[in-house]
Motif scaffolding. Structure first.
Motif, PDB file in Angstrom:
ATOM      1  N   LEU A 126     -32.763 156.513  40.392  1.00 42.70           N
ATOM      2  CA  LEU A 126     -34.129 156.445  39.877  1.00 42.70           C
ATOM      3  C   LEU A 126     -35.136 156.234  41.002  1.00 42.70           C
ATOM      4  O   LEU A 126     -36.243 156.784  40.970  1.00 42.70           O
ATOM      5  N   GLN A 127     -34.762 155.446  42.004  1.00 43.09           N
ATOM      6  CA  GLN A 127     -35.648 155.266  43.153  1.00 43.09           C
ATOM      7  C   GLN A 127     -35.848 156.594  43.876  1.00 43.09           C
ATOM      8  O   GLN A 127     -36.966 156.913  44.310  1.00 43.09           O
ATOM      9  N   GLY A 128     -34.778 157.377  43.991  1.00 49.78           N
ATOM     10  CA  GLY A 128     -34.910 158.699  44.585  1.00 49.78           C
ATOM     11  C   GLY A 128     -35.819 159.595  43.771  1.00 49.78           C
ATOM     12  O   GLY A 128     -36.623 160.357  44.339  1.00 49.78           O
ATOM     13  N   ARG A 129     -35.701 159.507  42.454  1.00 49.70           N
ATOM     14  CA  ARG A 129     -36.578 160.319  41.595  1.00 49.70           C
ATOM     15  C   ARG A 129     -38.035 159.888  41.733  1.00 49.70           C
ATOM     16  O   ARG A 129     -38.932 160.750  41.755  1.00 49.70           O
ATOM     17  N   LEU A 130     -38.276 158.592  41.846  1.00 55.10           N
ATOM     18  CA  LEU A 130     -39.642 158.131  42.077  1.00 55.10           C
ATOM     19  C   LEU A 130     -40.199 158.722  43.366  1.00 55.10           C
ATOM     20  O   LEU A 130     -41.364 159.150  43.417  1.00 55.10           O
ATOM     21  N   GLY A 131     -39.387 158.778  44.397  1.00 55.18           N
ATOM     22  CA  GLY A 131     -39.831 159.373  45.655  1.00 55.18           C
ATOM     23  C   GLY A 131     -40.178 160.839  45.500  1.00 55.18           C
ATOM     24  O   GLY A 131     -41.167 161.323  46.068  1.00 55.18           O
ATOM     25  N   GLU A 132     -39.356 161.564  44.714  1.00 49.16           N
ATOM     26  CA  GLU A 132     -39.658 162.976  44.462  1.00 49.16           C
ATOM     27  C   GLU A 132     -40.980 163.149  43.737  1.00 49.16           C
ATOM     28  O   GLU A 132     -41.662 164.170  43.905  1.00 49.16           O
ATOM     29  N   LEU A 133     -41.350 162.127  42.945  1.00 48.22           N
ATOM     30  CA  LEU A 133     -42.597 162.182  42.175  1.00 48.22           C
ATOM     31  C   LEU A 133     -43.770 161.565  42.927  1.00 48.22           C
ATOM     32  O   LEU A 133     -44.859 161.410  42.371  1.00 48.22           O
ATOM     33  N   GLY A 134     -43.544 161.203  44.191  1.00 48.69           N
ATOM     34  CA  GLY A 134     -44.635 160.701  45.018  1.00 48.69           C
ATOM     35  C   GLY A 134     -44.918 159.225  44.867  1.00 48.69           C
ATOM     36  O   GLY A 134     -46.011 158.753  45.221  1.00 48.69           O
ATOM     37  N   HIS A 135     -43.936 158.472  44.379  1.00 48.13           N
ATOM     38  CA  HIS A 135     -44.136 157.033  44.179  1.00 48.13           C
ATOM     39  C   HIS A 135     -42.938 156.273  44.716  1.00 48.13           C
ATOM     40  O   HIS A 135     -41.974 156.857  45.208  1.00 48.13           O
ATOM     41  N   ALA A 136     -43.013 154.940  44.604  1.00 48.45           N
ATOM     42  CA  ALA A 136     -41.931 154.073  45.065  1.00 48.45           C
ATOM     43  C   ALA A 136     -41.776 152.924  44.086  1.00 48.45           C
ATOM     44  O   ALA A 136     -42.705 152.583  43.333  1.00 48.45           O
ATOM     45  N   TYR A 137     -40.602 152.305  44.120  1.00 46.54           N
ATOM     46  CA  TYR A 137     -40.394 151.124  43.285  1.00 46.54           C
ATOM     47  C   TYR A 137     -41.352 150.026  43.732  1.00 46.54           C
ATOM     48  O   TYR A 137     -41.440 149.708  44.914  1.00 46.54           O
ATOM     49  N   GLY A 138     -42.079 149.476  42.775  1.00 46.79           N
ATOM     50  CA  GLY A 138     -43.100 148.476  43.062  1.00 46.79           C
ATOM     51  C   GLY A 138     -44.507 148.976  42.834  1.00 46.79           C
ATOM     52  O   GLY A 138     -45.458 148.189  42.857  1.00 46.79           O
ATOM     53  N   ASP A 139     -44.663 150.284  42.595  1.00 46.54           N
ATOM     54  CA  ASP A 139     -46.000 150.852  42.423  1.00 46.54           C
ATOM     55  C   ASP A 139     -46.635 150.490  41.084  1.00 46.54           C
ATOM     56  O   ASP A 139     -47.850 150.642  40.918  1.00 46.54           O
ATOM     57  N   PHE A 140     -45.828 150.039  40.116  1.00 41.61           N
ATOM     58  CA  PHE A 140     -46.336 149.693  38.790  1.00 41.61           C
ATOM     59  C   PHE A 140     -45.915 148.270  38.456  1.00 41.61           C
ATOM     60  O   PHE A 140     -44.873 147.792  38.943  1.00 41.61           O
ATOM     61  N   ASP A 141     -46.693 147.594  37.624  1.00 40.70           N
ATOM     62  CA  ASP A 141     -46.315 146.267  37.155  1.00 40.70           C
ATOM     63  C   ASP A 141     -45.051 146.360  36.293  1.00 40.70           C
ATOM     64  O   ASP A 141     -44.722 147.420  35.749  1.00 40.70           O
ATOM     65  N   ALA A 142     -44.367 145.231  36.159  1.00 40.43           N
ATOM     66  CA  ALA A 142     -43.134 145.197  35.374  1.00 40.43           C
ATOM     67  C   ALA A 142     -43.021 143.824  34.706  1.00 40.43           C
ATOM     68  O   ALA A 142     -43.787 142.905  35.002  1.00 40.43           O
ATOM     69  N   HIS A 143     -42.058 143.689  33.791  1.00 38.70           N
ATOM     70  CA  HIS A 143     -41.856 142.397  33.123  1.00 38.70           C
ATOM     71  C   HIS A 143     -40.519 141.799  33.543  1.00 38.70           C
ATOM     72  O   HIS A 143     -39.705 142.432  34.210  1.00 38.70           O
ATOM     73  N   ASN A 144     -40.297 140.561  33.120  1.00 36.74           N
ATOM     74  CA  ASN A 144     -39.113 139.817  33.556  1.00 36.74           C
ATOM     75  C   ASN A 144     -38.219 139.433  32.380  1.00 36.74           C
ATOM     76  O   ASN A 144     -37.459 138.467  32.451  1.00 36.74           O
ATOM     77  N   GLY A 145     -38.283 140.209  31.299  1.00 39.58           N
ATOM     78  CA  GLY A 145     -37.594 139.828  30.069  1.00 39.58           C
ATOM     79  C   GLY A 145     -36.093 139.713  30.200  1.00 39.58           C
ATOM     80  O   GLY A 145     -35.485 138.805  29.619  1.00 39.58           O
ATOM     81  N   LEU A 146     -35.466 140.611  30.944  1.00 43.21           N
ATOM     82  CA  LEU A 146     -34.013 140.557  31.064  1.00 43.21           C
ATOM     83  C   LEU A 146     -33.571 139.269  31.764  1.00 43.21           C
ATOM     84  O   LEU A 146     -32.635 138.600  31.313  1.00 43.21           O
ATOM     85  N   TRP A 147     -34.216 138.928  32.871  1.00 46.42           N
ATOM     86  CA  TRP A 147     -33.798 137.719  33.571  1.00 46.42           C
ATOM     87  C   TRP A 147     -34.132 136.464  32.764  1.00 46.42           C
ATOM     88  O   TRP A 147     -33.398 135.461  32.827  1.00 46.42           O
ATOM     89  N   GLU A 148     -35.197 136.478  31.995  1.00 43.85           N
ATOM     90  CA  GLU A 148     -35.518 135.320  31.157  1.00 43.85           C
ATOM     91  C   GLU A 148     -34.392 135.037  30.174  1.00 43.85           C
ATOM     92  O   GLU A 148     -34.048 133.877  29.925  1.00 43.85           O
ATOM     93  N   MET A 149     -33.770 136.093  29.624  1.00 45.93           N
ATOM     94  CA  MET A 149     -32.638 135.883  28.725  1.00 45.93           C
ATOM     95  C   MET A 149     -31.423 135.373  29.503  1.00 45.93           C
ATOM     96  O   MET A 149     -30.639 134.573  28.980  1.00 45.93           O
ATOM     97  N   ALA A 150     -31.258 135.808  30.748  1.00 43.02           N
ATOM     98  CA  ALA A 150     -30.171 135.283  31.572  1.00 43.02           C
ATOM     99  C   ALA A 150     -30.327 133.778  31.766  1.00 43.02           C
ATOM    100  O   ALA A 150     -29.345 133.020  31.699  1.00 43.02           O
ATOM    101  N   GLU A 151     -31.559 133.331  31.996  1.00 42.11           N
ATOM    102  CA  GLU A 151     -31.805 131.896  32.136  1.00 42.11           C
ATOM    103  C   GLU A 151     -31.485 131.147  30.852  1.00 42.11           C
ATOM    104  O   GLU A 151     -30.857 130.079  30.870  1.00 42.11           O
TER     105      GLU A 151
END
Length: 265
Positions: A126-151
């Motif tokens: 997916l990171q490679g696909r983002l690069g093909e689309l002219g972006h990088a991981y971190g370019d958009f905001d995200a949420h932390n729901g998965l890790w909150e359930m881990a806690e």
């Protein structure tokens, strides 16, 4: 031979995505070679408020995430980014299952290390696909729901196996086919091909959650389906959003009675 729990913690602590992926691949390979094993003398697991993360993406609440239509180029990139973020989180979730829960069978640790390895590979795709689309991981905001359930489930392997793979990750089985169909309408076959791989392999991850949830229930002498319903009620107010991918959930070990119950929620 070195301690698998310590190696898992190193993967969790890595903040740079490339380093987390590198350590994940290396740790999984060493486990398969017999160079790592759980050490009963390993220090007890410590709480992890947040595993290693890069400075971006910025983590916000789900209600503060900007909604973008999939019919726009920006919307499609944002979708790829959101899935990449979920896969990045899933690396940590798998390693935390290895690090946190002690005294489990060797097959348990092999399953979750393999899941971490898969999730790292998914993230790279997916990171490679983002690069093909002219972006990088971190370019958009995200949420932390998965890790909150881990806690929330850090105290109980039974709750973790029930609620992370069988609820949160299983949601991907439900929604991915619809995303793929919408992307096909947008002629984005490249992203569809990546999602096909992820969907196929995520069935096995949810199945691992089912397998070890049932193992925990048998160990503790409790009935799995009633326990799953109770945990869902305790942690998520008893609600799951449909529609459900019944075929994929069936492959992942959900019983017919569970599936019939899910569609009534």
């Amino acid at each position: 031979m070195q301690d698998l729990h310590a190696a898992a913690r190193r993967c969790l602590d890595a903040a740079d995505p490339a380093e987390k992926v590198r350590l994940t691949f290396e740790t999984f390979a060493r486990l398969r070679k017999g160079e790592l094993a759980p050490d009963p003398a390993s220090p007890a697991p410590a709480p992890i408020p947040l595993p290693g993360r890069p400075a971006r993406p910025r983590l916000v609440s789900t209600r503060d995430l900007k909604q973008r239509g999939l019919g726009t180029p920006e919307g499609r990139v944002a979708l790829v980014h959101a899935i990449a973020h979920l896969e990045f989180n899933a690396i940590d979730l798998a390693w935390d299952a290895v690090y946190r829960f002690r005294g489990m069978p060797d097959a348990y640790y092999a399953d979750w290390a393999a899941c971490a390895n898969d999730e790292a590979r998914h993230f790279m795709m997916l990171q490679g696909r983002l690069g093909e689309l002219g972006h990088a991981y971190g370019d958009f905001d995200a949420h932390n729901g998965l890790w909150e359930m881990a806690e929330k489930t850090a105290h109980s392997d039974t709750a973790r196996m029930a609620l992370v793979p069988r609820v949160l990750e299983a949601r991907g089985l439900d929604v991915t086919p619809g995303m793929m169909e919408r992307l096909r309408h947008q002629k984005d076959e490249r992203t569809v091909a990546i999602l096909e791989v992820i969907l196929r392999e995520e069935v096995a991850h949810v199945a691992a959650g089912t397998r070890w949830f049932h193992w925990c229930c048998a160990r503790d002498g409790i009935e799995p389906e009633a326990t799953f319903a109770q945990l869902l009620n305790d942690y998520m107010n008893g609600s799951l959003r449909g529609p459900f991918n019944l075929e994929a959930r069936r492959e992942a070990g959900f019983s017919e009675s569970e599936l019939a119950w899910l569609v009534t929620l």
